[in-house]
Design a protein around this motif. Structure first.
Motif, PDB file in Angstrom:
ATOM      1  N   LYS A  48       0.839  -1.213   0.000  1.00  0.00           N
ATOM      2  CA  LYS A  48       0.000   0.000   0.000  1.00  0.00           C
ATOM      3  C   LYS A  48       0.866   1.252   0.000  1.00  0.00           C
ATOM      4  O   LYS A  48       0.590   2.214  -0.724  1.00  0.00           O
ATOM      5  CB  LYS A  48      -0.920  -0.009   1.213  1.00  0.00           C
ATOM      6  CG  LYS A  48      -2.056  -1.025   1.116  1.00  0.00           C
ATOM      7  CD  LYS A  48      -2.927  -0.976   2.359  1.00  0.00           C
ATOM      8  CE  LYS A  48      -4.065  -1.999   2.264  1.00  0.00           C
ATOM      9  NZ  LYS A  48      -4.923  -1.988   3.482  1.00  0.00           N
ATOM     10  N   LYS A  51       2.393   1.877  -3.426  1.00  0.00           N
ATOM     11  CA  LYS A  51       1.422   2.313  -4.432  1.00  0.00           C
ATOM     12  C   LYS A  51       0.791   3.663  -4.107  1.00  0.00           C
ATOM     13  O   LYS A  51       0.210   4.298  -4.991  1.00  0.00           O
ATOM     14  CB  LYS A  51       0.332   1.243  -4.608  1.00  0.00           C
ATOM     15  CG  LYS A  51       0.818   0.000  -5.347  1.00  0.00           C
ATOM     16  CD  LYS A  51       1.336   0.386  -6.723  1.00  0.00           C
ATOM     17  CE  LYS A  51       1.891  -0.792  -7.500  1.00  0.00           C
ATOM     18  NZ  LYS A  51       2.459  -0.386  -8.795  1.00  0.00           N
ATOM     19  N   GLU A  52       0.921   4.098  -2.878  1.00  0.00           N
ATOM     20  CA  GLU A  52       0.379   5.407  -2.508  1.00  0.00           C
ATOM     21  C   GLU A  52       1.411   6.514  -2.687  1.00  0.00           C
ATOM     22  O   GLU A  52       1.044   7.673  -2.910  1.00  0.00           O
ATOM     23  CB  GLU A  52      -0.104   5.386  -1.051  1.00  0.00           C
ATOM     24  CG  GLU A  52      -1.366   4.561  -0.856  1.00  0.00           C
ATOM     25  CD  GLU A  52      -1.713   4.377   0.610  1.00  0.00           C
ATOM     26  OE1 GLU A  52      -0.920   4.846   1.467  1.00  0.00           O
ATOM     27  OE2 GLU A  52      -2.745   3.747   0.899  1.00  0.00           O
ATOM     28  N   GLU A  53       2.684   6.177  -2.593  1.00  0.00           N
ATOM     29  CA  GLU A  53       3.741   7.165  -2.696  1.00  0.00           C
ATOM     30  C   GLU A  53       3.925   7.589  -4.155  1.00  0.00           C
ATOM     31  O   GLU A  53       4.053   6.753  -5.055  1.00  0.00           O
ATOM     32  CB  GLU A  53       5.052   6.595  -2.138  1.00  0.00           C
ATOM     33  CG  GLU A  53       6.254   7.514  -2.221  1.00  0.00           C
ATOM     34  CD  GLU A  53       6.077   8.763  -1.370  1.00  0.00           C
ATOM     35  OE1 GLU A  53       6.612   9.811  -1.768  1.00  0.00           O
ATOM     36  OE2 GLU A  53       5.430   8.674  -0.306  1.00  0.00           O
ATOM     37  N   TYR A  54       3.944   8.902  -4.400  1.00  0.00           N
ATOM     38  CA  TYR A  54       4.013   9.429  -5.777  1.00  0.00           C
ATOM     39  C   TYR A  54       5.264   8.946  -6.508  1.00  0.00           C
ATOM     40  O   TYR A  54       5.213   8.621  -7.699  1.00  0.00           O
ATOM     41  CB  TYR A  54       3.995  10.962  -5.741  1.00  0.00           C
ATOM     42  CG  TYR A  54       4.122  11.589  -7.100  1.00  0.00           C
ATOM     43  CD1 TYR A  54       3.019  11.689  -7.948  1.00  0.00           C
ATOM     44  CD2 TYR A  54       5.355  12.075  -7.549  1.00  0.00           C
ATOM     45  CE1 TYR A  54       3.142  12.254  -9.210  1.00  0.00           C
ATOM     46  CE2 TYR A  54       5.486  12.639  -8.814  1.00  0.00           C
ATOM     47  CZ  TYR A  54       4.369  12.724  -9.633  1.00  0.00           C
ATOM     48  OH  TYR A  54       4.480  13.272 -10.875  1.00  0.00           O
ATOM     49  N   THR A  56       6.944   6.207  -6.194  1.00  0.00           N
ATOM     50  CA  THR A  56       7.100   4.761  -6.403  1.00  0.00           C
ATOM     51  C   THR A  56       5.849   4.095  -6.986  1.00  0.00           C
ATOM     52  O   THR A  56       5.905   2.920  -7.369  1.00  0.00           O
ATOM     53  CB  THR A  56       7.435   4.058  -5.072  1.00  0.00           C
ATOM     54  OG1 THR A  56       6.365   4.296  -4.122  1.00  0.00           O
ATOM     55  CG2 THR A  56       8.741   4.583  -4.494  1.00  0.00           C
ATOM     56  N   LYS A  57       4.744   4.823  -7.065  1.00  0.00           N
ATOM     57  CA  LYS A  57       3.477   4.181  -7.439  1.00  0.00           C
ATOM     58  C   LYS A  57       3.466   3.613  -8.859  1.00  0.00           C
ATOM     59  O   LYS A  57       2.714   2.686  -9.163  1.00  0.00           O
ATOM     60  CB  LYS A  57       2.313   5.162  -7.280  1.00  0.00           C
ATOM     61  CG  LYS A  57       2.353   6.378  -8.202  1.00  0.00           C
ATOM     62  CD  LYS A  57       1.207   7.328  -7.886  1.00  0.00           C
ATOM     63  CE  LYS A  57       1.217   8.559  -8.785  1.00  0.00           C
ATOM     64  NZ  LYS A  57       0.957   8.232 -10.188  1.00  0.00           N
ATOM     65  N   ASP A  58       4.329   4.159  -9.757  1.00  0.00           N
ATOM     66  CA  ASP A  58       4.323   3.688 -11.138  1.00  0.00           C
ATOM     67  C   ASP A  58       5.296   2.541 -11.383  1.00  0.00           C
ATOM     68  O   ASP A  58       5.369   2.020 -12.501  1.00  0.00           O
ATOM     69  CB  ASP A  58       4.674   4.851 -12.082  1.00  0.00           C
ATOM     70  CG  ASP A  58       3.580   5.905 -12.104  1.00  0.00           C
ATOM     71  OD1 ASP A  58       2.402   5.532 -11.935  1.00  0.00           O
ATOM     72  OD2 ASP A  58       3.904   7.100 -12.295  1.00  0.00           O
TER      73      ASP A  58
END
Length: 385
Positions: A48, A51-54, A56-58
């Motif tokens: 989570k 995927k929430e951190e700008y 690292t989310k991609d």
């Protein structure tokens, strides 16, 4: 798994999950993350955070679910992770899933690059559009300045007129002027098409049709005998324009009606080069056309033009217009066309002390859009002197 990935040419960095996991991932900048999940709740929270951190989310995240945490598969998919494998897995299953995720990342990068390029192109187009709009406004102001503001200085003649371009600029131009103390010249020109190119040629024609004899006016020329000038006949003017503005040079042609009126006697000479035939409404209510043979200016056809002469009676009215008027829609939404224009004037004749084109002007202003430029000029001749 590490040996398998290296065997297929991937560089592998193995790290134990820690509290500073986000900082670690940002520093390493991996192309893909494979998380071995032994402890469900801890790894679920880690997923989570990723995927929430700008930053690292991609990054594609594949979860390797061991048998003890398979029941949490739906929870991981809801994060959402990008993909998962379960024990036992085929080695090519993992390789294909990695390849698929890297391919998706590559496509996303290309898409973002295309989007940025599109945004830059749209911004460039918008700036160009603003510049074009500014230039069109300037061109419209120039063209509008060439449309007569007042024609009150022409003896025995009264005028009303209307000009409405189909866009900001158009290909119509007209003017009336005194050639000498006795003679008035009047022309109306309709350049093929509409827009900047047509407007430029219309403006050039307006500048060309000047009365400055010193600059070589096509309307008057010097002679050695009194009064030391000669008014050039309409036929000669049109023939000269036909040679001066050939289609193969300018890629445009135009129609023109040009007339010379003796304002004291009412004798009128004219040439009609494919222009809509002007209408004469007689003082006694009769109606007929100023017809004469003529092709558009620019094609240099061998048949030539007809110059005709008529004599006006005091109170006669001449109406000159461009063919955009025929496309004007009536109150029923149908184009007027030629027959509709004639019917309109036949009805207007029944009104006394009335300008025949006033309602036409109102009709043009009521149109939401017009396909072609519209010019209308109404001239009444009344013999006072």
């Amino acid at each position: 798994m590490k040996r398998l990935l290296r065997r297929f040419g991937y560089g592998v960095i193995e790290e134990i999950m820690k509290e500073d996991m986000i900082e670690l991932v940002v520093r390493i900048k991996p192309d893909i993350i494979i998380m071995n999940v032994f402890q469900g709740s801890i790894c679920l929270e880690a997923c989570k955070k990723l995927k929430e951190e700008y930053s690292t989310k991609d990054i594609p995240l594949i979860v390797h679910l061991h048998s003890a945490v398979e029941k949490l598969k739906l929870d991981f998919l809801a994060v959402p992770i990008n993909d998962f494998i379960q024990q036992p897995f085929h080695e090519m299953e993992l390789i294909h899933k990695i390849q698929n995720q890297l391919r998706i990342v590559s496509l996303h990068k290309k898409l973002k690059h295309s989007q940025r390029a599109l945004e830059e192109s749209l911004a460039l187009v918008e700036n160009q559009k603003k510049e074009l709009d500014n230039n069109l406004s300037l061109a419209a102001n120039i063209q509008e300045s060439l449309i007569p503001k007042s024609l009150g200085s022409i003896p025995n003649c009264s005028f009303i007129w209307h000009f409405q371009p189909s866009g900001k600029v158009g290909g119509d131009i007209f003017d009336a002027f005194m050639l000498d103390e006795d003679h008035m010249g009047l022309y109306m020109i309709d350049v093929m098409g509409h827009g900047i190119a047509s407007s430029m040629l219309a403006v050039a024609l307006s500048e060309f049709l000047i009365l400055d004899v010193e600059r070589g006016s096509p309307l008057k020329r010097k002679i050695n005998e009194y009064p030391y000038y000669e008014i050039i006949s309409p036929l000669e003017v049109i023939n000269y324009l036909n040679k001066r503005f050939p289609f193969n040079k300018y890629k445009h042609y135009f129609t023109i009606f040009y007339m010379i009126l003796n304002v004291k006697t009412g004798v009128l000479k004219y040439v009609r080069a494919a222009h809509p035939a002007p209408i004469i409404i007689k003082n006694d209510g009769g109606l007929y056309e100023l017809d004469a043979y003529g092709t558009p200016v620019g094609f240099e056809f061998g048949e030539g033009y007809d110059e005709k002469t008529v004599c006006l009676d005091s109170g006669d009215t001449i109406i000159v217009y461009t063919d955009g008027l025929m496309e004007l829609k009536d109150t029923d939404g149908k184009p007027l066309e030629y027959e509709g224009i004639i019917d309109y004037f036949k009805k207007e004749i029944n009104f006394e002390n009335h300008h025949y084109t006033l309602n036409l002007k109102k009709l043009t202003r009521s149109q939401e859009t017009i396909k072609d430029d519209i010019s209308i000029l109404e001239m009444k001749w009344i013999k006072f002197i």
